[in-house]
Each structure stands twice: as C-alpha cells, then as structure tokens.
Design an enzyme around this catalytic site. Structure first.
Site, PDB file in Angstrom:
ATOM      1  N   ASP A   8      43.919 -20.730  -3.781  1.00  0.00           N
ATOM      2  CA  ASP A   8      44.389 -20.240  -2.974  1.00  0.00           C
ATOM      3  C   ASP A   8      43.977 -20.153  -1.232  1.00  0.00           C
ATOM      4  O   ASP A   8      42.931 -20.189  -1.126  1.00  0.00           O
ATOM      5  CB  ASP A   8      43.925 -18.838  -3.273  1.00  0.00           C
ATOM      6  CG  ASP A   8      44.410 -18.546  -5.276  1.00  0.00           C
ATOM      7  OD1 ASP A   8      43.583 -19.785  -6.258  1.00  0.00           O
ATOM      8  OD2 ASP A   8      43.994 -17.562  -5.502  1.00  0.00           O
ATOM      9  N   GLU A  39      49.230 -18.080  -2.870  1.00  0.00           N
ATOM     10  CA  GLU A  39      49.692 -16.667  -3.210  1.00  0.00           C
ATOM     11  C   GLU A  39      48.832 -15.526  -1.702  1.00  0.00           C
ATOM     12  O   GLU A  39      49.303 -14.854  -1.915  1.00  0.00           O
ATOM     13  CB  GLU A  39      49.926 -16.397  -4.333  1.00  0.00           C
ATOM     14  CG  GLU A  39      47.819 -16.145  -4.944  1.00  0.00           C
ATOM     15  CD  GLU A  39      47.155 -15.361  -5.678  1.00  0.00           C
ATOM     16  OE1 GLU A  39      48.405 -14.701  -6.235  1.00  0.00           O
ATOM     17  OE2 GLU A  39      46.401 -15.218  -5.666  1.00  0.00           O
ATOM     18  N   ASN A  40      47.702 -15.909  -1.431  1.00  0.00           N
ATOM     19  CA  ASN A  40      46.757 -15.345  -0.388  1.00  0.00           C
ATOM     20  C   ASN A  40      47.223 -15.530   1.542  1.00  0.00           C
ATOM     21  O   ASN A  40      46.508 -15.291   1.983  1.00  0.00           O
ATOM     22  CB  ASN A  40      45.149 -14.908  -0.932  1.00  0.00           C
ATOM     23  CG  ASN A  40      45.278 -14.508  -2.569  1.00  0.00           C
ATOM     24  OD1 ASN A  40      45.370 -15.718  -3.158  1.00  0.00           O
ATOM     25  ND2 ASN A  40      45.435 -13.604  -2.643  1.00  0.00           N
ATOM     26  N   ASN A  67      50.221 -13.901  -8.644  1.00  0.00           N
ATOM     27  CA  ASN A  67      50.675 -12.120  -8.792  1.00  0.00           C
ATOM     28  C   ASN A  67      50.410 -12.152  -7.841  1.00  0.00           C
ATOM     29  O   ASN A  67      51.730 -10.518  -7.566  1.00  0.00           O
ATOM     30  CB  ASN A  67      48.673 -11.432  -9.784  1.00  0.00           C
ATOM     31  CG  ASN A  67      47.617 -11.425  -8.719  1.00  0.00           C
ATOM     32  OD1 ASN A  67      47.331 -12.741  -9.091  1.00  0.00           O
ATOM     33  ND2 ASN A  67      47.171 -10.233  -8.398  1.00  0.00           N
ATOM     34  N   HIS A  68      50.355 -12.678  -6.345  1.00  0.00           N
ATOM     35  CA  HIS A  68      50.855 -12.084  -4.649  1.00  0.00           C
ATOM     36  C   HIS A  68      51.967 -12.563  -4.465  1.00  0.00           C
ATOM     37  O   HIS A  68      51.973 -12.549  -3.839  1.00  0.00           O
ATOM     38  CB  HIS A  68      49.832 -11.750  -4.431  1.00  0.00           C
ATOM     39  CG  HIS A  68      48.803 -10.901  -4.359  1.00  0.00           C
ATOM     40  ND1 HIS A  68      48.241 -10.290  -4.020  1.00  0.00           N
ATOM     41  CD2 HIS A  68      47.229 -11.522  -5.155  1.00  0.00           C
ATOM     42  CE1 HIS A  68      47.657  -9.300  -3.905  1.00  0.00           C
ATOM     43  NE2 HIS A  68      46.658 -10.617  -4.719  1.00  0.00           N
ATOM     44  N   HIS A 153      47.220 -19.006 -13.602  1.00  0.00           N
ATOM     45  CA  HIS A 153      46.765 -18.093 -12.681  1.00  0.00           C
ATOM     46  C   HIS A 153      46.086 -16.932 -13.334  1.00  0.00           C
ATOM     47  O   HIS A 153      47.307 -16.835 -14.083  1.00  0.00           O
ATOM     48  CB  HIS A 153      47.655 -17.886 -12.024  1.00  0.00           C
ATOM     49  CG  HIS A 153      47.314 -17.391 -10.261  1.00  0.00           C
ATOM     50  ND1 HIS A 153      47.004 -17.963  -9.229  1.00  0.00           N
ATOM     51  CD2 HIS A 153      46.976 -15.621 -10.375  1.00  0.00           C
ATOM     52  CE1 HIS A 153      46.352 -16.914  -8.648  1.00  0.00           C
ATOM     53  NE2 HIS A 153      46.549 -16.122  -8.720  1.00  0.00           N
ATOM     54  N   HIS A 178      42.997 -18.208  -9.147  1.00  0.00           N
ATOM     55  CA  HIS A 178      43.228 -15.956  -8.507  1.00  0.00           C
ATOM     56  C   HIS A 178      41.473 -16.118  -8.564  1.00  0.00           C
ATOM     57  O   HIS A 178      41.200 -14.865  -8.137  1.00  0.00           O
ATOM     58  CB  HIS A 178      43.492 -15.915  -9.906  1.00  0.00           C
ATOM     59  CG  HIS A 178      43.679 -14.712  -9.855  1.00  0.00           C
ATOM     60  ND1 HIS A 178      44.214 -13.636  -9.824  1.00  0.00           N
ATOM     61  CD2 HIS A 178      42.636 -13.596 -11.150  1.00  0.00           C
ATOM     62  CE1 HIS A 178      44.058 -12.412  -9.568  1.00  0.00           C
ATOM     63  NE2 HIS A 178      43.258 -12.459 -10.348  1.00  0.00           N
ATOM     64  N   HIS A 180      38.795 -17.297  -7.119  1.00  0.00           N
ATOM     65  CA  HIS A 180      38.617 -17.626  -5.660  1.00  0.00           C
ATOM     66  C   HIS A 180      37.157 -18.251  -5.344  1.00  0.00           C
ATOM     67  O   HIS A 180      36.675 -18.100  -4.508  1.00  0.00           O
ATOM     68  CB  HIS A 180      38.633 -16.256  -4.555  1.00  0.00           C
ATOM     69  CG  HIS A 180      40.121 -16.147  -4.667  1.00  0.00           C
ATOM     70  ND1 HIS A 180      40.690 -15.324  -3.575  1.00  0.00           N
ATOM     71  CD2 HIS A 180      41.485 -16.076  -5.270  1.00  0.00           C
ATOM     72  CE1 HIS A 180      41.705 -14.976  -3.974  1.00  0.00           C
ATOM     73  NE2 HIS A 180      42.782 -16.134  -4.482  1.00  0.00           N
TER      74      HIS A 180
HETATM   75 FE   LIG Z   1      44.561 -14.953  -5.157  1.00  0.00          FE
HETATM   76 FE   LIG Z   2      45.854 -13.758  -7.910  1.00  0.00          FE
END
Ligand SMILES: [Fe+2]
Ligand SMILES: [Fe+2]
Length: 269
Positions: A8, A39-40, A67-68, A153, A178, A180
C-alpha cells in the site's frame, strides 16, 4: 519471471518514493512484472487517476486497490477505461471496474493479477475464496498464464494464511496487503506458491500505519471523533516482495523481502 510486488502506497511520501525510486528498483531487480497496491495514495484515502497514471509511468504494470478503492470518486469512470488498475474482485456483481487483469509480460508471456478483499473485521463482501478459486481455474498456471499474483487485501492474518494454503500450487504468489507492516513469514509454500502475510506499506514508518502519529494515537486515548488523519510526511520505505518463478510451471523458485529507504532495515530483493 521476476515479479516485484509493493504494498500500500500511503500519501505523498509513498507516491514520491514510487515515482523517484521504482524505475531504478525495477531495473536493478530486472523485474518483468511489477504490481503496486495504491489504495492509500491520495492523502491516505483512495487513488486519483493522475496518481495511477504516475505509478504506471514509473514502472508498475498493474495497480491494485482495497477497502479504500472508492474514496476518490474520479477513479470510478477511470476503472472502466484503465484495465491495469483493479479493485477487489468480490464486490457484488454490477460494481464498476474489474477485479482481475491479464497482462502481457516481455518474452511473449502472460500474467494474471487478482485483487480480493477479506471479510474478517472488514465489510462483508462476496466470498473471497470462491471468487479467487474461479479465476485461478479459468487461468490455469503454466497453461493459460505463466504467472499469477493474488493480492489479498485483508485485516486478519488467519484469513490471509487460509488464502495462501487454499491456493498453494495454483498461483505464483499470494500476498497480503492492508495492515501496512511487513511480516517476516515470506516463503515458498510446499506446493510452490510464494506467500507473505503482509507486504508492508510504501510510506513513512514514523507513523501509525502511515498516518501522523500524534493524532492517530490520540484517537485511542480519547474515545471521541478527531480530525481526519493525514499521512506522515517523512521519507518512505518501499516495502514488498521479490519473487522468481519458473515459466514452465508458474511456481515460485525463490522469494526475498524488499525494503528500501526510510526507517526500516533495508532488505535487498
Ligand atoms: Fe492500505
Ligand atoms: Fe486497506
């Protein structure tokens, strides 16, 4: 095939590290296929189309989400146009975008990349196990594709390990994202699939999972909603996994951790 997977990307620190250092890293590792979870990237929340384009230009072949995925709304039409950016496959039918892609790899080879989201301590999407099983059956390793990568994820270690063992021998790499933080369990499973519970993030580790540490910690001290968290701005560590696969079988020969720059101990790939 030489595969580099990076976890990520968080905020500007992570984006700058990708654009400045991925081209060099890709060349040094002689990577044939690079997958980056984005995603981030946008201030910790989602991915904007220009950021996705920058990652692709810097040497990513595929960008995965999580999820983001929907935090930056501009990504929704973009996901229909840019097949190389994928969201978790187990969103319900009718969700925009795609959960997998088959890309061409130099040497007349093909690779399948799948993004899937776990359900433990996360939004309850469709069954991630049956979704991945169906895709791997449709793209058999060593026949339809020379390699396959599954980005799981998910929050729970157990769910990620269950994914790894379920698809051991059927995918080249099953790798978690996810949480991190890179886990030290990267290995080749008995059936020949490379595995790591979490790739770690590409972000500033002087933080709480990439976000500025004081406000993030305060949320645990005071049980009241605080300001929206912002990413930490120090130098990012690029974190991920390097995998060498056998083109005939698609299975992994060797894995090694990649950690470069920033605050974590370096690992070479
Ligand atoms: Fe993430
Ligand atoms: Fe995530």
């Amino acid at each position: 095939m030489n595969i580099l997977f990076l976890g990520d990307v968080v905020g500007r620190s992570g984006r700058d590290a990708i654009t400045a250092r991925l081209p060099v890293l890709r060349q040094r590792l002689a990577a044939d296929l690079v997958v980056v979870n984005g995603e981030n990237a946008s201030h910790g929340y989602g991915l904007a189309p220009d950021m996705a384009r920058a990652f692709l230009a810097a040497g990513a072949d595929v960008v995965t989400l999580g999820n983001h995925a929907w935090d930056r709304k501009e990504i929704i039409p973009f996901l229909e146009q840019e097949r190389r950016v994928i969201r978790p496959v187990n969103f319900p039918p009718g969700t925009p975008g795609h959960g997998f892609v088959v890309v061409e790899v130099p040497g007349n080879r093909k690779a399948l990349i799948v993004n899937v989201m776990g359900r433990l301590f996360m939004d309850a999407l469709d069954d991630p196990f049956r979704a991945v099983q169906a895709l791997l059956q449709q793209h058999p390793l060593g026949r339809a594709v020379h390699a396959s990568v599954v980005d799981v994820h998910a929050e729970a270690t157990s769910e990620k390990q269950a994914m790894g063992t379920s698809f051991d021998g059927l995918a080249s790499l099953v790798i978690g994202t996810h949480t991190h933080v890179p886990t030290a369990d990267h290995r080749v499973l008995p059936g020949g699939t490379a595995y790591q519970t979490d790739a770690g993030m590409c972000g500033d580790y002087d933080s709480v999972i990439g976000m500025q540490k004081a406000p993030a910690a305060l949320r645990f001290w005071r049980k009241m909603p605080g300001e929206k968290l912002a990413p930490a701005e120090g130098e990012a560590t690029l974190c991920g996994l390097f995998v060498e696969t056998d083109d005939a079988t698609g299975l992994a020969r060797r894995v090694s951790a990649v950690r470069e720059g920033g605050r974590l101990e370096a690992a070479g790939g």
